[in-house]
Scaffold this active site. Structure first.
Site, short mmCIF file in Angstrom:
data_model
loop_
_atom_site.label_atom_id
_atom_site.label_comp_id
_atom_site.label_asym_id
_atom_site.label_seq_id
_atom_site.Cartn_x
_atom_site.Cartn_y
_atom_site.Cartn_z
N GLU A 1 -3.82 20.77 -70.00
CA GLU A 1 -5.30 20.71 -69.48
C GLU A 1 -5.89 22.26 -69.25
O GLU A 1 -5.72 22.92 -69.11
CB GLU A 1 -5.48 20.47 -68.16
CG GLU A 1 -4.65 19.20 -69.08
CD GLU A 1 -4.98 18.21 -67.50
OE1 GLU A 1 -4.76 16.63 -67.52
OE2 GLU A 1 -4.30 18.36 -65.96
N CYS B 1 -11.29 27.88 -67.09
CA CYS B 1 -10.10 27.75 -66.30
C CYS B 1 -8.68 27.23 -67.39
O CYS B 1 -8.67 26.49 -67.30
CB CYS B 1 -9.96 26.58 -65.37
SG CYS B 1 -8.18 26.37 -64.29
N CYS C 1 5.08 23.80 -64.70
CA CYS C 1 5.67 25.37 -63.87
C CYS C 1 7.10 25.71 -63.40
O CYS C 1 7.23 23.87 -62.51
CB CYS C 1 4.65 25.24 -63.50
SG CYS C 1 4.68 26.86 -61.81
N CYS D 1 5.40 24.79 -56.76
CA CYS D 1 5.12 24.40 -55.01
C CYS D 1 4.26 23.37 -54.90
O CYS D 1 4.16 22.22 -55.19
CB CYS D 1 3.22 25.65 -55.07
SG CYS D 1 3.55 26.46 -55.88
N CYS E 1 1.43 21.52 -55.19
CA CYS E 1 1.05 21.11 -56.35
C CYS E 1 1.69 20.00 -57.67
O CYS E 1 2.24 20.51 -57.90
CB CYS E 1 0.46 23.08 -57.03
SG CYS E 1 0.32 23.14 -59.27
N GLY F 1 0.52 26.16 -64.61
CA GLY F 1 1.44 27.36 -65.05
C GLY F 1 1.56 28.58 -64.31
O GLY F 1 0.78 28.80 -63.53
N GLU F 2 2.15 29.33 -63.87
CA GLU F 2 2.12 30.75 -63.48
C GLU F 2 2.23 31.95 -64.38
O GLU F 2 3.37 32.30 -65.46
CB GLU F 2 3.67 31.16 -62.86
CG GLU F 2 4.02 32.36 -62.33
CD GLU F 2 2.89 32.82 -61.11
OE1 GLU F 2 2.29 32.32 -60.65
OE2 GLU F 2 2.51 34.01 -61.73
N LEU G 1 -1.57 32.76 -51.54
CA LEU G 1 -0.74 33.21 -50.36
C LEU G 1 -0.23 32.42 -49.52
O LEU G 1 0.91 31.98 -49.22
CB LEU G 1 -1.56 34.69 -48.94
CG LEU G 1 -1.21 34.94 -48.53
CD1 LEU G 1 0.42 35.66 -48.60
CD2 LEU G 1 -1.64 36.16 -47.74
N HIS G 2 -1.83 31.56 -49.14
CA HIS G 2 -1.10 29.65 -48.55
C HIS G 2 -0.10 30.07 -47.06
O HIS G 2 -0.44 28.72 -46.82
CB HIS G 2 -0.13 28.94 -49.64
CG HIS G 2 -0.97 28.85 -50.47
ND1 HIS G 2 -2.04 29.00 -51.18
CD2 HIS G 2 -0.21 29.56 -51.95
CE1 HIS G 2 -2.15 28.56 -52.50
NE2 HIS G 2 -1.23 28.81 -53.20
N CYS H 1 -8.21 22.08 -58.68
CA CYS H 1 -7.51 23.63 -58.00
C CYS H 1 -6.01 21.99 -58.21
O CYS H 1 -6.08 21.78 -57.11
CB CYS H 1 -7.54 24.13 -56.98
SG CYS H 1 -8.59 25.06 -57.63
N1 SAH Z 1 0.43 29.91 -61.06
C1 SAH Z 1 -0.78 30.49 -60.32
C2 SAH Z 1 -2.92 29.87 -61.06
C3 SAH Z 1 -2.12 28.46 -61.05
S1 SAH Z 1 -2.63 27.42 -59.36
C4 SAH Z 1 -0.70 29.86 -58.78
O1 SAH Z 1 -0.43 29.40 -58.00
O2 SAH Z 1 -2.09 30.76 -58.56
C5 SAH Z 1 -4.43 27.98 -59.07
C6 SAH Z 1 -4.98 27.99 -57.39
O3 SAH Z 1 -4.75 26.33 -57.67
C7 SAH Z 1 -3.48 28.69 -56.64
O4 SAH Z 1 -4.40 29.13 -56.08
C8 SAH Z 1 -2.91 27.20 -56.40
O5 SAH Z 1 -2.10 27.73 -54.86
C9 SAH Z 1 -4.10 26.01 -56.27
N2 SAH Z 1 -3.42 25.06 -55.79
C10 SAH Z 1 -2.03 24.32 -56.35
N3 SAH Z 1 -2.29 23.52 -56.15
C11 SAH Z 1 -3.41 22.51 -55.16
C12 SAH Z 1 -3.81 21.86 -54.76
N4 SAH Z 1 -3.58 20.49 -54.67
N5 SAH Z 1 -5.17 21.96 -53.94
C13 SAH Z 1 -5.58 22.98 -53.60
N6 SAH Z 1 -5.08 23.92 -54.44
C14 SAH Z 1 -4.34 24.14 -55.19
FE1 SF4 Z 2 3.13 26.40 -58.09
FE2 SF4 Z 2 1.03 27.86 -59.82
FE3 SF4 Z 2 3.08 26.56 -60.49
FE4 SF4 Z 2 1.30 24.91 -58.94
S1 SF4 Z 2 1.04 26.06 -60.88
S2 SF4 Z 2 4.20 25.24 -58.91
S3 SF4 Z 2 0.51 26.31 -57.56
S4 SF4 Z 2 2.68 28.72 -59.56
#
Ligand code: SAH
Ligand code: SF4
Length: 373
Positions: free
Chosen positions: A92, A105, A112, A116, A119, A168-169, A223-224, A343
């Site tokens: 997407e 975006c 990925c 996380c 996510c 993706g990362e 960071l989270h 996001c």
């Molecule tokens: N993989 C990379 C980039 C893609 S995610 C990363 O993790 O940074 C982009 C952003 O969306 C990241 O900051 C991620 O932590 C956040 N994100 C992922 N799942 C989310 C959710 N369910 N609600 C809000 N933000 C989320």
């Molecule tokens: Fe974590 Fe970013 Fe991968 Fe989602 S896309 S699992 S937030 S690293």
């Protein structure tokens, strides 16, 4: 010679490819401009290229767009495109229009592998890296499609900012990422300034160092959590690259970065990481160490997460603690959540090859009962 997808090349790569065809570099520059600035993929229409070159290209190369599956438009103007990338995988791309900018975006992988807990992409597991051409094709499509729809004049840009925040990362697909960034930045390509291209990472420390050397653009770090115990639960990669190492890489990155701060993203999860004591711990962690801004992202729910968005109150209290410590903090507006384009809601379709669902059952997330300090 096999047929090349010209979207796979940055300008140097295209020049090398053209050299193999016996063509000088300035021909590659012309070709690159046709493709990226004009959105042209039919070589026969590239009228200032010699007929002989156009014929050679037609026989040896293509400009491969992605296969569009669907488009959804949100009430707030956000548009989400779903592209088929083969073998049952779909990715997407999201366009977020604002008064003074158009942000795209972009996805970097089908799925990925970081996994996380909060996510949606992470819940799907991982299928494969996208090629440079598949990353660039998202921008190529959006820019030229939107120019047509918005009736932009020659030279006007639809996309002014790119964030690598889709599926993706990006730093786990480094070799495809860097040439795609160069296409975005190239004056003969999309001409975006380094500060308008943001790579977002969950913290792949060695690759943050390499990006600083190879192609420093704006950096956002997810960071989270303010401590390793909690962060390792939310972002499993933290076990490999803990917070202290990550912050060290952030500080080093700033030497070369186009901006003089790192953006920390912080997904706000009710009862998990959103209390005032978490905020104070964050201040202690980054203050006097990493020049930074915070971007608080209220959790966007998706089925199966088992997590809940922080209350508006909690988000505001959290932001206030950071702001009172002198850290610029913004709360991200949720855009496109009615079409699951916010996001962390991007899920496309992924043929998981990592068996993530089995692993996840074995690793339930612990909710930290910390009260409202
Ligand atoms: N993989 C990379 C980039 C893609 S995610 C990363 O993790 O940074 C982009 C952003 O969306 C990241 O900051 C991620 O932590 C956040 N994100 C992922 N799942 C989310 C959710 N369910 N609600 C809000 N933000 C989320
Ligand atoms: Fe974590 Fe970013 Fe991968 Fe989602 S896309 S699992 S937030 S690293």
């Amino acid at each position: 010679m096999s047929v090349a997808n010209l979207l796979d090349f940055d300008l140097d790569g295209l020049a090398a490819h053209c050299e193999q065809l016996g063509e000088k570099r300035f021909r590659a520059t012309q070709l690159f401009r046709w493709i990226h600035q004009r959105g042209e993929r039919d070589f026969s229409r590239m009228t200032d290229l010699a007929r002989s070159l156009r014929d050679k290209l037609a026989a040896t190369a293509r400009v491969d767009p992605l296969v569009l599956v669907s488009e959804q438009a949100s009430a707030d103007g956000t548009v989400k495109w779903l592209f088929d990338v083969g073998a049952g995988n779909a990715i997407e791309t999201v366009y977020i229009p604002e008064a003074d900018r158009g942000t795209l975006c972009i996805s970097s992988q089908a799925g990925c592998a970081v996994g996380c807990t909060f996510c949606s992409t992470g819940h799907q597991g991982f299928s494969r890296n996208l090629a440079t051409g598949e990353i660039v094709a998202q921008l190529w499509f959006a820019e030229h499609e939107l120019r047509r729809r918005l009736h932009l004049a020659q030279g006007e840009r639809a996309i002014t900012n790119v964030v690598m925040m889709g599926m993706g990362e990006p730093l786990q697909n480094y070799s495809a990422l860097v040439p795609s960034l160069r296409v975005m930045l190239d004056d003969h390509g999309y001409g975006l300034s380094r500060r308008r291209v943001t790579v977002s990472t969950s913290g792949v420390v060695p690759m943050i160092d390499r990006l600083r050397e190879d192609c420093p653009v704006a950096l956002a770090v997810s960071l989270h959590a303010p401590n390793d115990a909690l962060r390792s639960e939310l972002v499993p990669l933290n076990r490999k690259y803990p917070i202290d190492e990550l912050l060290g890489a952030c500080v080093r990155y700033l030497d070369a970065a186009p901006r003089d701060f790192i953006t920390f993203e912080y997904c706000m999860l009710d009862g998990v990481n959103d209390t005032a004591s978490h905020a104070h711990a964050l201040v202690a962690l980054v203050k006097d160490r990493v020049p930074c801004k915070f971007n608080l992202i209220p959790f966007n729910p998706f089925p199966e997460s088992g997590l809940v968005r922080s209350t508006l109150d909690a988000v505001q209290r959290f932001a206030q603690v950071l702001q009172e410590a002198g850290i610029v903090t913004t709360v991200r507006k949720t855009r496109g959540d009615d079409i699951a384009a916010a996001c962390g809601q991007l899920a496309g379709e992924v043929q998981d090859r990592t068996d993530v669902k089995t692993r996840r059952v074995a690793r339930p997330i612990r909710i930290h009962a910390q009260g409202n300090a």
